[in-house]
Design an enzyme around this catalytic site. Structure first.
Site, mmCIF file in Angstrom:
data_model
loop_
_atom_site.group_PDB
_atom_site.id
_atom_site.type_symbol
_atom_site.label_atom_id
_atom_site.label_comp_id
_atom_site.label_asym_id
_atom_site.label_seq_id
_atom_site.Cartn_x
_atom_site.Cartn_y
_atom_site.Cartn_z
ATOM 1 N N ARG A 50 26.211 47.971 39.714
ATOM 2 C CA ARG A 50 27.702 48.019 39.537
ATOM 3 C C ARG A 50 28.095 47.978 38.187
ATOM 4 O O ARG A 50 29.219 48.495 37.520
ATOM 5 C CB ARG A 50 28.150 47.063 40.417
ATOM 6 C CG ARG A 50 29.643 46.930 40.666
ATOM 7 C CD ARG A 50 30.382 45.856 41.584
ATOM 8 N NE ARG A 50 29.988 44.669 41.716
ATOM 9 C CZ ARG A 50 30.343 43.694 41.994
ATOM 10 N NH1 ARG A 50 30.700 43.613 43.339
ATOM 11 N NH2 ARG A 50 29.969 42.353 41.978
ATOM 12 N N LYS A 149 34.534 46.152 37.393
ATOM 13 C CA LYS A 149 34.471 44.536 37.485
ATOM 14 C C LYS A 149 34.814 44.305 35.923
ATOM 15 O O LYS A 149 34.016 44.051 35.097
ATOM 16 C CB LYS A 149 33.304 43.941 38.027
ATOM 17 C CG LYS A 149 33.457 42.511 38.339
ATOM 18 C CD LYS A 149 32.331 42.168 39.215
ATOM 19 C CE LYS A 149 32.212 40.564 39.196
ATOM 20 N NZ LYS A 149 33.144 39.896 39.836
ATOM 21 N N GLU A 182 42.307 42.574 49.205
ATOM 22 C CA GLU A 182 41.250 41.650 49.304
ATOM 23 C C GLU A 182 41.749 40.262 48.714
ATOM 24 O O GLU A 182 42.905 40.120 48.851
ATOM 25 C CB GLU A 182 39.988 42.135 48.179
ATOM 26 C CG GLU A 182 40.550 42.404 46.967
ATOM 27 C CD GLU A 182 39.419 42.738 45.815
ATOM 28 O OE1 GLU A 182 38.357 42.647 46.125
ATOM 29 O OE2 GLU A 182 39.936 43.387 44.879
HETATM 30 N N1 PMP Z 1 36.566 40.793 45.001
HETATM 31 C C1 PMP Z 1 36.931 40.266 43.778
HETATM 32 C C2 PMP Z 1 38.144 40.529 42.943
HETATM 33 C C3 PMP Z 1 35.927 39.796 43.011
HETATM 34 O O1 PMP Z 1 35.951 39.323 42.007
HETATM 35 C C4 PMP Z 1 34.361 39.486 44.032
HETATM 36 C C5 PMP Z 1 33.356 38.676 43.142
HETATM 37 N N2 PMP Z 1 33.774 37.392 42.938
HETATM 38 C C6 PMP Z 1 34.503 40.022 45.162
HETATM 39 C C7 PMP Z 1 35.347 40.783 45.619
HETATM 40 C C8 PMP Z 1 33.228 39.900 45.914
HETATM 41 O O2 PMP Z 1 32.263 40.676 45.332
HETATM 42 P P1 PMP Z 1 30.796 40.288 45.497
HETATM 43 O O3 PMP Z 1 30.306 40.291 46.964
HETATM 44 O O4 PMP Z 1 29.837 41.405 44.706
HETATM 45 O O5 PMP Z 1 30.557 39.043 44.673
#
Ligand code: PMP
Length: 290
Positions: A50, A149, A182
């Site tokens: 990622r 990200k 989200e």
């Molecule tokens: N959405 C956002 C906006 C995030 O910053 C994160 C990570 N903190 C997630 C979802 C969850 O992603 P992951 O499971 O890869 O930590």
């Protein structure tokens, strides 16, 4: 503590970036939050993939092959004698001038901070969270695509500020069309009559590594799962709701915008997935001390 920065392992007071780094000046860069459990890094390859995808999308060339960066993450953990850790991996555009032009930044910086993990209070997992919807909409994918990200997290920070003002630990973010996207740092799922639903990547979310693991675990358990768009109405009338993220793992939600979800307690499916996720996290991953 020793922090990796551009080829060196330095104590925190010496691990510094330039005031001309575009990561600082413009949030121009990408990052990952990764965890290790029990001496093994959870889903390290998925996080690295990622990171490189995010970098490619913003035309940032990470100055290290993926295999070398993987080894450097592990070495950072070893230098800090960590087994249970939170790892922050950052790639900034590097030092440029005061203009926006990324071509003025010839050397991107790589930073790895590995620290002890701060866990959420156990009470959150036993009692569930109460969340609220923020007025801040998740970034429009044609603006800053939430799938990247990036170091530019102001959208999520504004949402977090609003949530805190309402006394909520996490906030629900809708996309520009009003569909559920989200939370400020977690993905969202709901359950109704044995069906598990979560928003699809294209509506503008970060596709969480934890989210993808939970989807896989649910499939293995024979559950029906749909990635589709939905509004808050469907969340309000769900039997169960939970969030996923690297720091939070799987965390139940029992109230949304003052509506009680299901019977107001963490549900059976959520509890089953919490246990399955913990088992996976504690028993898989890249060994740090091979
Ligand atoms: N959405 C956002 C906006 C995030 O910053 C994160 C990570 N903190 C997630 C979802 C969850 O992603 P992951 O499971 O890869 O930590």
């Amino acid at each position: 503590m020793l922090i990796y920065i551009d080829g060196e392992f330095l104590p925190p007071a010496e691990a510094k970036v330039s005031v001309f780094d575009h990561g600082l000046l413009y949030g121009d860069g990408v990052f990952e939050g990764i965890r290790s459990y029990n001496g093994r890094v959870f889903k390290l390859d998925e996080h690295l993939e990622r990171l490189y995808d995010s970098a490619k999308s913003i035309m940032l060339q990470i100055p290290m092959p993926i295999a070398t960066l993987k080894e450097t993450v592990l070495e950072t953990l070893r230098r800090n004698h960590l087994r249970e850790a939170y790892i922050r991996l950052i790639v900034t555009r590097g030092v440029g001038d005061l203009g926006l032009d990324p071509d003025k930044c010839p050397s991107p910086s790589i930073i790895i901070i590995a620290d002890k993990i701060t866990l959420y209070p156990q009470k959150f997992y036993e009692e569930g969270l109460a969340i609220v919807t923020t007025s801040i909409r998740r970034n429009y994918p044609e603006a800053i695509n939430p799938r990247i990200k990036s170091l530019n997290y102001l959208n999520n920070i504004l949402a977090k500020i609003e949530g805190k003002q309402a006394g909520a630990v996490e906030v629900l973010m809708l996309n520009a069309d009003g569909y559920v996207a989200e939370c400020s740092g977690d993905n969202i799922f709901w359950v109704k009559k044995e069906l598990l639903v979560t928003p699809p990547g294209h509506i503008g979310i970060l596709e969480g590594v934890t989210r993808n693991s939970v989807i896989e675990l649910a499939r293995q358990a024979g559950m029906r799962i749909e990635e589709r768009v939905f509004t808050r109405h469907e969340l309000y009338i769900a039997d169960e709701c939970f969030l996923t993220g690297t720091a939070a793992e799987v965390i139940p939600v029992v109230k949304i915008d003052k509506r009680v979800i299901g019977d107001g307690c963490p549900g059976a499916v959520t509890q089953k997935l919490i246990a399955a996720f913990r088992h996976l996290a504690n028993n898989t991953g890249t060994p740090i001390y091979a």
